[in-house]
Design a protein around this motif. Structure first.
Motif, PDB file in Angstrom:
ATOM      1  N   LEU A  47      95.785  40.558 -24.059  1.00  0.00           N
ATOM      2  CA  LEU A  47      95.288  40.922 -22.735  1.00  0.00           C
ATOM      3  C   LEU A  47      94.015  41.749 -22.812  1.00  0.00           C
ATOM      4  CD1 LEU A  47      98.690  41.864 -21.031  1.00  0.00           C
ATOM      5  CD2 LEU A  47      97.503  39.656 -21.014  1.00  0.00           C
ATOM      6  N   ARG A  48      93.559  42.040 -24.021  1.00  0.00           N
ATOM      7  CA  ARG A  48      92.319  42.787 -24.169  1.00  0.00           C
ATOM      8  C   ARG A  48      91.143  41.986 -23.618  1.00  0.00           C
ATOM      9  NH1 ARG A  48      92.606  43.853 -30.523  1.00  0.00           N
ATOM     10  NH2 ARG A  48      90.681  42.685 -30.241  1.00  0.00           N
ATOM     11  N   PRO A  49      90.064  42.654 -23.189  1.00  0.00           N
ATOM     12  CA  PRO A  49      88.870  41.915 -22.763  1.00  0.00           C
ATOM     13  C   PRO A  49      88.319  41.025 -23.873  1.00  0.00           C
ATOM     14  CG  PRO A  49      88.728  44.231 -22.118  1.00  0.00           C
ATOM     15  CD  PRO A  49      89.923  44.109 -23.016  1.00  0.00           C
ATOM     16  N   ASP A  50      88.523  41.471 -25.123  1.00  0.00           N
ATOM     17  CA  ASP A  50      88.086  40.679 -26.287  1.00  0.00           C
ATOM     18  C   ASP A  50      89.296  40.407 -27.185  1.00  0.00           C
ATOM     19  OD1 ASP A  50      88.426  43.343 -26.927  1.00  0.00           O
ATOM     20  OD2 ASP A  50      86.927  43.306 -28.543  1.00  0.00           O
ATOM     21  N   SER A  83     100.418  42.523 -25.822  1.00  0.00           N
ATOM     22  CA  SER A  83      99.306  43.058 -25.033  1.00  0.00           C
ATOM     23  C   SER A  83      97.964  42.913 -25.748  1.00  0.00           C
ATOM     24  CB  SER A  83      99.555  44.527 -24.691  1.00  0.00           C
ATOM     25  OG  SER A  83      99.611  45.316 -25.872  1.00  0.00           O
ATOM     26  N   HIS A 139      91.600  31.230 -27.522  1.00  0.00           N
ATOM     27  CA  HIS A 139      91.588  32.173 -28.633  1.00  0.00           C
ATOM     28  C   HIS A 139      92.809  32.039 -29.542  1.00  0.00           C
ATOM     29  CE1 HIS A 139      93.716  33.992 -25.267  1.00  0.00           C
ATOM     30  NE2 HIS A 139      94.406  34.700 -26.128  1.00  0.00           N
TER      31      HIS A 139
END
Length: 267
Positions: free
Chosen positions: A144-147, A141, A186
């Motif tokens: 899945l962070r915005p950053d 998860s 990323h």
């Protein structure tokens, strides 16, 4: 094992929400595909908490995922004390660097690959295998962070080629997933080719996590667990070793081509 105070909270919340919905244990059981006696056993702590059960309970009771979120917290709090600082550093990291000479890094593992690795320990029950698997999959998860963190992994070519005929189908799935990950903006995966026989990283796997304060935390994996590295001189050594192993590896694109070549060699 899960944290006992948190699991008690989950059971209490389950009962409270069921009663608020004015459902008997039998009525609720039919909605979540369990018997009334099984619902009673869960609420009384006589039956382990089940991820599928809690997911269905969240849907039926319209909790917004409360119960499964609490289970994740329980599983995190129930991790061995040596692993908790690493999990917290991983969860908060802005950068993650993984060197792994023998396995696909955990955050890049498919469910089937991870399950096969966990099952190698024949002292672990099937229920414990699935619990550990769920924890490992939940760790993803962080992506899945915005950053999401900038994730860079270095692995050995031998990791990709370790597959007998019975394991190849699973490895094709795993390498295909690895390629998909490596093409994300990323995530970078770099492979040290087999012709590099000796380098400093072969002493063992390690992880480096950099927080938003710019500080680093390291982790060394061992057969008995792991060691957190936070002393400046030790971190300096690990950062130096990271630069060394990274310099031995192929570029991102070359690594992806090598992964495709490995899969093609099996067909």
């Amino acid at each position: 094992m899960e944290s006992e105070p948190t699991t008690d909270l989950i059971r209490a919340q389950l009962r409270r929400l069921r009663l608020k919905a004015e459902l008997s244990q039998e009525e609720f059981g039919k909605l979540v595909h369990f018997s009334g006696s099984q619902v009673s056993a869960v609420e009384l702590g006589q039956r382990p908490l089940d991820r599928f059960f809690l997911r269905r309970a969240d849907e039926v009771l319209a909790t917004g995922g409360l119960l499964t979120s609490l289970l994740k917290l329980a599983e995190r709090d129930g991790q061995p004390s040596w692993f908790r600082p690493s999990l917290e550093a991983e969860r908060r990291a802005q950068q993650l660097r993984y060197y792994q000479p023998s396995l696909i890094p955990g955050l890049l593992q498919t469910e089937n690959y991870a399950r096969a690795l966990i099952r190698c320990d024949d002292a672990i029950s099937d229920d414990e295998v699935e619990r550990r698997l769920a924890v490992r999959m939940d760790r993803k998860s962080v992506f899945l962070r915005p950053d999401p963190p900038k994730f860079v992994a270095v692995i050995e070519e031998a990791v990709l080629r370790r597959a007998d005929e019975g394991f190849r189908g699973l490895m094709v799935q795993q390498i295909d997933h690895l390629i998909e990950c490596a093409e994300a903006p990323h995530i970078s995966v770099h492979v040290i080719p087999a012709e590099v026989s000796v380098h400093v990283g072969l002493d063992g796997p390690f992880v480096l996590a950099r927080g938003d304060d710019g500080g680093w935390v390291g982790h060394l994996g061992t057969q008995l667990g792991g060691v957190v590295v936070d002393r400046d001189e030790d971190l300096s050594t690990l950062l130096s070793r990271w630069e060394s192993v990274r310099s031995e590896a192929l570029s991102r694109r070359q690594s992806i081509e090598l992964m495709k070549e490995v899969m093609a060699s099996w067909s």
